[in-house]
Design an enzyme around this catalytic site. Structure first.
Site, PDB file in Angstrom:
ATOM      1  N   ASP A 118      -3.912   4.337   4.238  1.00  0.00           N
ATOM      2  CA  ASP A 118      -3.593   2.918   4.638  1.00  0.00           C
ATOM      3  C   ASP A 118      -4.196   2.720   5.818  1.00  0.00           C
ATOM      4  O   ASP A 118      -3.452   3.313   6.789  1.00  0.00           O
ATOM      5  CB  ASP A 118      -2.192   2.994   4.497  1.00  0.00           C
TER       6      ASP A 118
ATOM      7  N   HIS B 252      -3.693  -0.308   7.310  1.00  0.00           N
ATOM      8  CA  HIS B 252      -2.430  -1.073   7.449  1.00  0.00           C
ATOM      9  C   HIS B 252      -2.569  -2.330   8.339  1.00  0.00           C
ATOM     10  O   HIS B 252      -1.724  -2.645   9.070  1.00  0.00           O
ATOM     11  CB  HIS B 252      -1.367  -0.225   8.510  1.00  0.00           C
TER      12      HIS B 252
ATOM     13  N   GLU C 157      -6.837   1.330   2.145  1.00  0.00           N
ATOM     14  CA  GLU C 157      -5.796   0.187   1.957  1.00  0.00           C
ATOM     15  C   GLU C 157      -5.903  -0.862   3.205  1.00  0.00           C
ATOM     16  O   GLU C 157      -5.950  -0.214   4.314  1.00  0.00           O
ATOM     17  CB  GLU C 157      -4.442   0.875   1.532  1.00  0.00           C
TER      18      GLU C 157
ATOM     19  N   GLU D 122      -0.866  -6.381  -0.116  1.00  0.00           N
ATOM     20  CA  GLU D 122       0.388  -6.550  -0.180  1.00  0.00           C
ATOM     21  C   GLU D 122       0.886  -7.719   0.684  1.00  0.00           C
ATOM     22  O   GLU D 122       2.039  -8.122   0.499  1.00  0.00           O
ATOM     23  CB  GLU D 122       0.852  -5.131   0.634  1.00  0.00           C
TER      24      GLU D 122
ATOM     25  N   HIS E  18       2.219  -2.940  -4.849  1.00  0.00           N
ATOM     26  CA  HIS E  18       2.889  -2.443  -3.406  1.00  0.00           C
ATOM     27  C   HIS E  18       4.290  -2.408  -3.639  1.00  0.00           C
ATOM     28  O   HIS E  18       4.857  -3.191  -4.403  1.00  0.00           O
ATOM     29  CB  HIS E  18       2.498  -3.373  -2.558  1.00  0.00           C
TER      30      HIS E  18
END
Length: 382
Positions: free
Chosen positions: A183, A185, A209, A235, A285
């Protein structure tokens, strides 16, 4: 049947639960929350529920459209999360009314179980090799971790090397075939994302991700051309209209709508079906609570392109309360050989421990994500 009222519970570690009541002693549960903005979503739930008091809860499509379309201003994280939790609770009521799991009301199951992954590390990941080995020994076949700390638009190769070392440690600990989700993020900007994606290829990640923030999704074109690693994102996208251009442009391989953020079961079922038409996989998610996870699994059951499900058991955010604490039958989310069965009880398939919810809601929470700054004092993406 008529909706007679509702209650909202702000419970630790960082969740918001909604209970919708009816005049036939059937109630439904939902999980409307944006992490760090629970009070704001609670206010939106209050406003939206004004449309529904006295109405038949089974008219879910009509209620969804009323909540979404009747407001001149629509979409975004707060309103769509409020709609999401209400939608989950309405489906829970309808399933209980017909004594069937939600997936049966959406055409029946396309699978009996789904693969799950476990989080390792934390916001600033460390000792991830040992953590990965532990969860694999516990039966998981896939893990996910934050790949980086904060990064400037152009940052040092030292930080690149540190990230690569962490992923290398995980791959060495778990062997060649365990899935590793990395991730980014949204902490990484396009110049560094291109470098990282290329450097991480030898470790064969399951996906990277949010390599860039969703407001920079046009950058996925260049990142996708620089790597063979599957790219996941979504997400922080909240409706099928947010996803429309992302799917059409073809530079994402896995979408990750959140059932508590993106309009609930009604909307996410449609988003996953849209993605299937573009041969794109889905991994919803869900670093949230048991109601959100149950909703995810009901949608996963009906969608051919869902391939793995996030879940929050043991995640670093769950301090003091964890995923299983708020449900009566904890075996509903029993993970075996890296999979979890689709809950087949009425509605969402879980029984909420209402007594504990009420008890812990008295203290509630005021969770906020950390605020990070770069060495020069400027705000960093968390």
């Amino acid at each position: 049947m008529k909706i007679t009222g509702y209650e909202v519970f702000q419970v630790p570690p960082r969740w918001l639960f909604l209970k919708i009541n009816t005049d036939e002693v059937i109630s439904g549960w939902g999980e409307p929350v944006i992490e760090g903005r629970a009070e704001t979503v609670k206010a939106a739930v209050k406003e939206l529920m004004e449309y529904l008091i006295g109405k038949d809860p089974s008219r879910i499509e009509d209620h969804w459209n009323t909540m979404y379309r009747s407001g001149f201003y629509r979409g975004g994280p707060i309103l769509m999360s409020a709609i999401a939790g209400i939608d989950q609770a309405l489906w829970d009521i309808k399933g209980k009314l017909y004594n069937a799991p939600v997936y049966e009301l959406m055409g029946g199951a396309a699978r009996d179980s789904i693969r799950v992954y476990s989080w390792i590390g934390g916001d600033r990941p460390s000792d991830v090799g040992h953590a990965a080995k532990e969860v694999v020994e516990a039966g998981f076949t896939a893990v996910k971790m934050n790949g980086t700390e904060e990064l400037q638009y152009i940052d040092s190769y030292e930080k690149i090397d540190q990230t690569v070392e962490r992923i290398a440690a995980v791959r060495e600990a778990v062997g060649p075939y365990v899935g590793i989700g990395i991730d980014f993020h949204g902490r990484v900007h396009k110049p560094m994302a291109k470098i990282l994606a290329k450097e991480l290829e030898p470790y064969r990640p399951m996906f990277i991700e949010e390599p860039v923030l969703p407001e920079n999704n046009e950058d996925l074109r260049e990142i996708a051309r620089s790597t063979s690693i599957p790219i996941a994102t979504g997400e922080r996208m909240f409706s099928r209209w947010d996803y429309k251009s992302l799917l059409a442009e073809g530079f994402v391989d896995i979408i990750q709508p959140d059932l508590s953020h993106a309009g609930g079961i009604t909307e996410c079922k449609k988003i996953l079906s849209m993605a299937e038409a573009y041969d794109i996989a889905a991994a919803p998610h869900c670093p949230l609570g048991p109601i959100a996870l149950a909703a995810c699994l009901q949608v996963d059951a009906t969608c051919h392109n869902a391939f793995i499900q996030e879940q929050s058991l043991g995640i670093h955010y769950n301090v003091g309360s964890d995923l299983l604490d708020y449900i009566v039958d904890k075996d509903v989310f029993k993970y075996e050989d890296g999979y979890v069965n689709i809950p087949n009880g009425p509605g969402l398939g879980i029984e909420v421990n209402e007594e504990l919810v009420r008890k812990l809601a008295k203290d509630g929470h005021n969770w906020r994500n950390p605020v990070w700054r770069h060495k020069d004092g400027s705000i960093a993406e968390w």
